[in-house]
Enzyme design. Structure first.
Site, PDB file in Angstrom:
ATOM      1  N   ARG A  97     -38.339  47.518 -49.785  1.00  0.00           N
ATOM      2  CA  ARG A  97     -38.058  47.138 -48.392  1.00  0.00           C
ATOM      3  C   ARG A  97     -36.599  46.718 -48.273  1.00  0.00           C
ATOM      4  O   ARG A  97     -36.251  45.572 -48.566  1.00  0.00           O
ATOM      5  CB  ARG A  97     -39.004  46.010 -47.956  1.00  0.00           C
ATOM      6  CG  ARG A  97     -40.464  46.441 -47.900  1.00  0.00           C
ATOM      7  CD  ARG A  97     -41.369  45.298 -47.529  1.00  0.00           C
ATOM      8  NE  ARG A  97     -41.392  44.269 -48.569  1.00  0.00           N
ATOM      9  CZ  ARG A  97     -42.153  43.177 -48.515  1.00  0.00           C
ATOM     10  NH1 ARG A  97     -42.949  42.970 -47.469  1.00  0.00           N
ATOM     11  NH2 ARG A  97     -42.128  42.303 -49.492  1.00  0.00           N
ATOM     12  N   ASP A 108     -32.921  45.765 -46.600  1.00  0.00           N
ATOM     13  CA  ASP A 108     -32.523  44.846 -45.532  1.00  0.00           C
ATOM     14  C   ASP A 108     -31.802  45.574 -44.403  1.00  0.00           C
ATOM     15  O   ASP A 108     -31.458  46.751 -44.511  1.00  0.00           O
ATOM     16  CB  ASP A 108     -31.587  43.770 -46.087  1.00  0.00           C
ATOM     17  CG  ASP A 108     -32.279  42.816 -47.036  1.00  0.00           C
ATOM     18  OD1 ASP A 108     -33.509  42.664 -46.915  1.00  0.00           O
ATOM     19  OD2 ASP A 108     -31.593  42.223 -47.888  1.00  0.00           O
ATOM     20  N   ARG A 116     -26.903  42.519 -53.927  1.00  0.00           N
ATOM     21  CA  ARG A 116     -25.742  42.040 -53.176  1.00  0.00           C
ATOM     22  C   ARG A 116     -25.166  40.753 -53.790  1.00  0.00           C
ATOM     23  O   ARG A 116     -23.943  40.546 -53.788  1.00  0.00           O
ATOM     24  CB  ARG A 116     -26.123  41.811 -51.717  1.00  0.00           C
ATOM     25  CG  ARG A 116     -26.381  43.108 -50.963  1.00  0.00           C
ATOM     26  CD  ARG A 116     -27.032  42.860 -49.619  1.00  0.00           C
ATOM     27  NE  ARG A 116     -26.215  41.970 -48.785  1.00  0.00           N
ATOM     28  CZ  ARG A 116     -26.660  41.408 -47.655  1.00  0.00           C
ATOM     29  NH1 ARG A 116     -27.899  41.640 -47.242  1.00  0.00           N
ATOM     30  NH2 ARG A 116     -25.866  40.624 -46.949  1.00  0.00           N
TER      31      ARG A 116
END
Length: 276
Positions: free
Chosen positions: A57, A59, A204
């Site tokens: 999933r 972002d 990230r």
């Protein structure tokens, strides 16, 4: 596990430009997500409600070149219907690249062995005017040899609490990173990372830490200190989502999910080629 009589399971490989969506996962009505767009297009082709499951999933503003999804349906449709037919009903930022019927034992998320992301940095004193929502801009010069030296401290299985978002819902913070490679060509730097799974914002946050090392603001050994701390506040700020791409999901060979070029299309297929 067997499916009910007349029900078949179909898998798709999907590419999408995440900038126009609030992430992959469906949210409340009216919020644009990749899942909602796919389910609507699939339901139109199947002439019945379709619900999908995905490998990862992503972002808001995160992209994919090789997201894998599956769904169950009673509709009997050709591969062309599940590709070209679905694409005709999708917004321009989403495209189905491959479709096939798969065994009932296949699950896009739980059957996956590894996932690979690419994080693409535009390293220049001047911000990009083109593809700005598909690259992460870093104006300070980056030394990828320092970044690679820092990255080696993350290889293997560790507690990655220091690299996950506060809102992460994973049951435990342990993940196994199998590979982190970096390559540069001109102003573009690519970090490619493979792991059995990732925590929320993990890639990230790793990119943010390695960019700090690449700028010379911290030594490569600092990465090991951050990891050992298990404290998110000890790491760097979370890097922007724009340069992040889900580029590959690996499954056992028995499911015959194809290996496609990782992409995105403006990169070489292999980082070794890209780095020349």
């Amino acid at each position: 596990m067997a499916l009910p009589d007349g029900v078949r399971r179909v898998a798709l490989a999907v590419e999408y430009h995440g900038a126009g969506f609030h992430g992959f996962q469906q949210q409340e009505a009216g919020v644009p997500t990749v899942q909602a767009s796919l389910q609507l297009a699939l339901s139109q082709v199947a002439n019945e409600p379709i619900t999908i499951a995905c490998a990862g999933r992503t972002d808001a503003s995160v992209h994919a070149t090789h997201q894998i999804v599956h769904f169950d349906t009673r509709a009997q449709r050709s591969v062309k219907a599940w590709t070209a037919g679905v694409n005709a009903n999708l917004p321009s930022g989403v495209s189905v690249k491959w479709a096939a019927e798969v065994p009932a034992a296949f699950h896009a998320r739980f059957s996956a062995r590894d996932r690979t992301y690419r994080y693409i940095i535009f390293n220049s004193p001047f911000r990009p005017a083109l593809m700005a929502d598909q690259l992460t801009w870093c104006k300070e010069p980056l030394d990828i040899e320092l970044m690679q030296a820092g990255a080696k401290h993350l290889l293997g299985e560790h507690n990655f609490n220091a690299f996950r978002a506060a809102q992460c819902q994973a049951r435990h913070p342990n993940r196994e990173i199998k590979r982190i490679d970096l390559a540069r060509r001109g102003n573009l730097i690519v970090m490619e990372i493979s792991a059995n799974a990732f925590l929320h914002h993990m890639v990230r946050n790793i990119a943010g830490v390695l960019m700090r090392v690449g700028k010379g603001w911290s030594e490569p050994a600092w990465v090991a200190e951050v990891l050992a701390s298990q404290d998110r506040t000890k790491a760097a700020e979370t890097a922007a989502p724009y340069g992040l791409y889900l580029v590959h999901v690996a499954y056992p060979e028995l499911f015959e999910i194809p290996n496609m070029p990782p992409g995105p299309c403006f990169l070489a297929e292999k980082l070794g080629d890209f780095g020349r």
